[in-house]
Design a protein around this motif. Structure first.
Motif, PDB file in Angstrom:
ATOM      1  N   ALA A  18      10.213  29.976 -28.675  1.00  0.00           N
ATOM      2  CA  ALA A  18      11.489  30.488 -29.175  1.00  0.00           C
ATOM      3  C   ALA A  18      12.612  30.259 -28.169  1.00  0.00           C
ATOM      4  CB  ALA A  18      11.357  31.975 -29.494  1.00  0.00           C
ATOM      5  N   LEU A  19      12.299  30.384 -26.886  1.00  0.00           N
ATOM      6  CA  LEU A  19      13.325  30.270 -25.849  1.00  0.00           C
ATOM      7  C   LEU A  19      13.752  28.833 -25.582  1.00  0.00           C
ATOM      8  CD1 LEU A  19      11.791  32.887 -23.398  1.00  0.00           C
ATOM      9  CD2 LEU A  19      13.978  33.131 -24.594  1.00  0.00           C
ATOM     10  N   LEU A  20      12.860  27.863 -25.848  1.00  0.00           N
ATOM     11  CA  LEU A  20      13.154  26.469 -25.527  1.00  0.00           C
ATOM     12  C   LEU A  20      13.615  25.647 -26.726  1.00  0.00           C
ATOM     13  CD1 LEU A  20      10.229  25.748 -23.024  1.00  0.00           C
ATOM     14  CD2 LEU A  20      12.634  26.155 -22.485  1.00  0.00           C
ATOM     15  N   VAL A  21      13.773  26.296 -27.868  1.00  0.00           N
ATOM     16  CA  VAL A  21      14.247  25.610 -29.072  1.00  0.00           C
ATOM     17  C   VAL A  21      15.565  24.866 -28.835  1.00  0.00           C
ATOM     18  CG1 VAL A  21      15.238  26.020 -31.365  1.00  0.00           C
ATOM     19  CG2 VAL A  21      13.008  26.961 -30.798  1.00  0.00           C
ATOM     20  N   PRO A  22      16.540  25.449 -28.095  1.00  0.00           N
ATOM     21  CA  PRO A  22      17.817  24.743 -27.918  1.00  0.00           C
ATOM     22  C   PRO A  22      17.696  23.360 -27.288  1.00  0.00           C
ATOM     23  CG  PRO A  22      18.068  27.046 -27.321  1.00  0.00           C
ATOM     24  CD  PRO A  22      16.600  26.814 -27.520  1.00  0.00           C
ATOM     25  N   ALA A  23      16.624  23.108 -26.558  1.00  0.00           N
ATOM     26  CA  ALA A  23      16.438  21.794 -25.938  1.00  0.00           C
ATOM     27  C   ALA A  23      15.635  20.857 -26.832  1.00  0.00           C
ATOM     28  CB  ALA A  23      15.737  21.945 -24.580  1.00  0.00           C
ATOM     29  N   GLY A  24      15.330  21.305 -28.042  1.00  0.00           N
ATOM     30  CA  GLY A  24      14.544  20.481 -28.943  1.00  0.00           C
ATOM     31  C   GLY A  24      13.116  20.292 -28.478  1.00  0.00           C
ATOM     32  N   VAL A  25      12.583  21.305 -27.776  1.00  0.00           N
ATOM     33  CA  VAL A  25      11.233  21.231 -27.219  1.00  0.00           C
ATOM     34  C   VAL A  25      10.230  21.829 -28.192  1.00  0.00           C
ATOM     35  CG1 VAL A  25       9.716  22.108 -25.399  1.00  0.00           C
ATOM     36  CG2 VAL A  25      11.988  21.253 -24.825  1.00  0.00           C
ATOM     37  N   GLU A  26       9.157  21.117 -28.415  1.00  0.00           N
ATOM     38  CA  GLU A  26       8.030  21.629 -29.198  1.00  0.00           C
ATOM     39  C   GLU A  26       6.852  21.822 -28.245  1.00  0.00           C
ATOM     40  OE1 GLU A  26       4.856  20.259 -32.676  1.00  0.00           O
ATOM     41  OE2 GLU A  26       6.608  19.016 -32.227  1.00  0.00           O
ATOM     42  N   LEU A  27       6.362  23.045 -28.162  1.00  0.00           N
ATOM     43  CA  LEU A  27       5.256  23.336 -27.258  1.00  0.00           C
ATOM     44  C   LEU A  27       3.928  23.275 -27.989  1.00  0.00           C
ATOM     45  CD1 LEU A  27       6.583  26.369 -25.167  1.00  0.00           C
ATOM     46  CD2 LEU A  27       6.612  23.939 -24.566  1.00  0.00           C
ATOM     47  N   MET A  28       2.917  22.793 -27.289  1.00  0.00           N
ATOM     48  CA  MET A  28       1.553  22.792 -27.805  1.00  0.00           C
ATOM     49  C   MET A  28       0.637  23.336 -26.725  1.00  0.00           C
ATOM     50  SD  MET A  28      -0.754  19.659 -29.321  1.00  0.00           S
ATOM     51  CE  MET A  28       0.174  19.654 -30.851  1.00  0.00           C
ATOM     52  N   ALA A  29      -0.103  24.371 -27.036  1.00  0.00           N
ATOM     53  CA  ALA A  29      -1.007  24.958 -26.046  1.00  0.00           C
ATOM     54  C   ALA A  29      -2.080  23.946 -25.641  1.00  0.00           C
ATOM     55  CB  ALA A  29      -1.662  26.215 -26.604  1.00  0.00           C
ATOM     56  N   GLN A  30      -2.399  23.920 -24.360  1.00  0.00           N
ATOM     57  CA  GLN A  30      -3.335  22.922 -23.855  1.00  0.00           C
ATOM     58  C   GLN A  30      -4.712  23.017 -24.502  1.00  0.00           C
ATOM     59  OE1 GLN A  30      -3.542  23.585 -19.624  1.00  0.00           O
ATOM     60  NE2 GLN A  30      -4.665  25.505 -19.812  1.00  0.00           N
ATOM     61  N   GLY A  31      -5.113  24.232 -24.898  1.00  0.00           N
ATOM     62  CA  GLY A  31      -6.420  24.394 -25.518  1.00  0.00           C
ATOM     63  C   GLY A  31      -6.545  23.638 -26.816  1.00  0.00           C
ATOM     64  N   MET A  32      -5.425  23.437 -27.523  1.00  0.00           N
ATOM     65  CA  MET A  32      -5.439  22.692 -28.770  1.00  0.00           C
ATOM     66  C   MET A  32      -5.778  21.220 -28.540  1.00  0.00           C
ATOM     67  SD  MET A  32      -2.016  24.380 -30.499  1.00  0.00           S
ATOM     68  CE  MET A  32      -2.155  23.381 -31.995  1.00  0.00           C
ATOM     69  N   LEU A  33      -5.615  20.780 -27.299  1.00  0.00           N
ATOM     70  CA  LEU A  33      -5.900  19.394 -26.939  1.00  0.00           C
ATOM     71  C   LEU A  33      -7.177  19.275 -26.111  1.00  0.00           C
ATOM     72  CD1 LEU A  33      -2.253  18.384 -25.979  1.00  0.00           C
ATOM     73  CD2 LEU A  33      -3.433  17.932 -28.134  1.00  0.00           C
ATOM     74  N   GLY A  34      -7.907  20.370 -26.027  1.00  0.00           N
ATOM     75  CA  GLY A  34      -9.168  20.350 -25.289  1.00  0.00           C
ATOM     76  C   GLY A  34      -9.024  20.362 -23.790  1.00  0.00           C
ATOM     77  N   VAL A  35      -7.862  20.824 -23.295  1.00  0.00           N
ATOM     78  CA  VAL A  35      -7.631  20.861 -21.850  1.00  0.00           C
ATOM     79  C   VAL A  35      -8.058  22.214 -21.303  1.00  0.00           C
ATOM     80  CG1 VAL A  35      -5.906  20.717 -20.013  1.00  0.00           C
ATOM     81  CG2 VAL A  35      -5.705  19.256 -22.051  1.00  0.00           C
ATOM     82  N   ALA A  36      -8.947  22.188 -20.335  1.00  0.00           N
ATOM     83  CA  ALA A  36      -9.418  23.426 -19.702  1.00  0.00           C
ATOM     84  C   ALA A  36      -8.345  23.979 -18.783  1.00  0.00           C
ATOM     85  CB  ALA A  36     -10.690  23.160 -18.913  1.00  0.00           C
ATOM     86  N   GLU A  37      -8.402  25.274 -18.517  1.00  0.00           N
ATOM     87  CA  GLU A  37      -7.426  25.891 -17.631  1.00  0.00           C
ATOM     88  C   GLU A  37      -7.627  25.418 -16.195  1.00  0.00           C
ATOM     89  OE1 GLU A  37      -7.415  30.092 -18.078  1.00  0.00           O
ATOM     90  OE2 GLU A  37      -6.665  30.022 -20.148  1.00  0.00           O
ATOM     91  N   ALA A  38      -6.525  25.267 -15.495  1.00  0.00           N
ATOM     92  CA  ALA A  38      -6.564  24.783 -14.113  1.00  0.00           C
ATOM     93  C   ALA A  38      -6.908  25.913 -13.157  1.00  0.00           C
ATOM     94  CB  ALA A  38      -5.211  24.185 -13.733  1.00  0.00           C
ATOM     95  N   ASP A  39      -7.396  25.534 -11.986  1.00  0.00           N
ATOM     96  CA  ASP A  39      -7.579  26.507 -10.919  1.00  0.00           C
ATOM     97  C   ASP A  39      -6.208  26.971 -10.437  1.00  0.00           C
ATOM     98  OD1 ASP A  39     -10.341  26.238 -10.966  1.00  0.00           O
ATOM     99  OD2 ASP A  39     -10.317  24.602  -9.493  1.00  0.00           O
TER     100      ASP A  39
END
Length: 209
Positions: A18-39
């Motif tokens: 919601a906060l980054l909409v003005p920059a035309g940014v679309e966020l995708m959570a890393q888990g949706m792409l199979g990316v594990a959380e970083a240390d």
């Protein structure tokens, strides 16, 4: 522009989107792409945010953004700080991610109240550090920091938000964060302050928005 968010926290994803909409940014959570959380081995928000952003960018081969945030309490020397999400020890349970997060939040809040029992100086601040990179090896990461000042209550109130929101009273608004509706929170929060800075940086450095 699509950015991978180096987090699997659905509520954080919603707030930042919601906060980054003005920059035309679309966020995708890393888990949706199979990316594990970083240390997150560092003792500062900015170092951990940078590590998470670079990790996500490397895994997806593109741009990423990370938010490392937490609560700093003056009387506790800045604790829980970068350990805010896992301040209290919680035994592993057979529940899904969101249920586990709710149990962890409750345990963290209980421990914080215990540590502040009898303490009169309850000044605190929420910190949000956003780091965005165009690639894993981006030599010019964008860094934005937001601070939201308040006081720790003696008991939780409200039913909104997540994390320490039920204990964080904002004098300027006369309410705890968990009592705020989403538009009000998104207009005043530490994440809102950091996101506003990030929007400016994206316009200047990435020519977005």
């Amino acid at each position: 522009m699509r950015l991978v968010l180096a987090s699997n926290n659905r509520k954080k994803l919603g707030e930042l989107q919601a906060l980054l909409v003005p920059a035309g940014v679309e966020l995708m959570a890393q888990g949706m792409l199979g990316v594990a959380e970083a240390d997150e081995p560092f003792h500062t928000f900015v170092e951990n945010a940078l590590a998470k952003a670079r990790h996500a960018a490397r895994q997806v081969g593109g741009a990423a953004i990370a938010d490392d945030s937490g609560l700093c309490v003056d009387a506790l020397g800045g604790a829980p700080g970068v350990y805010s999400a896992h301040f209290a020890e919680l035994a592993t349970t057979e529940v899904d991610r969101e249920d586990h997060r709710a149990l962890q939040d409750a345990a963290n809040n209980a421990l914080l109240l215990d540590r502040l029992n009898g303490v009169t100086d309850r000044r605190a601040r929420f910190i949000s550090t956003l780091v965005a990179v165009r690639s894993a090896d981006d030599p010019e990461p964008l860094v934005a920091v937001g601070r939201w000042f308040g006081e720790i209550l003696h008991a939780p109130v409200g039913s909104g938000g997540f994390g320490y929101d039920p204990l964080m009273f904002i004098p300027a608004l006369g309410r705890a964060v968990a009592e705020l509706d989403a538009p009000t929170k998104n207009a005043h929060s530490h994440r809102a302050i950091a996101a506003a800075q990030m929007l400016t940086l994206m316009r200047e450095a990435w020519h977005r928005g």
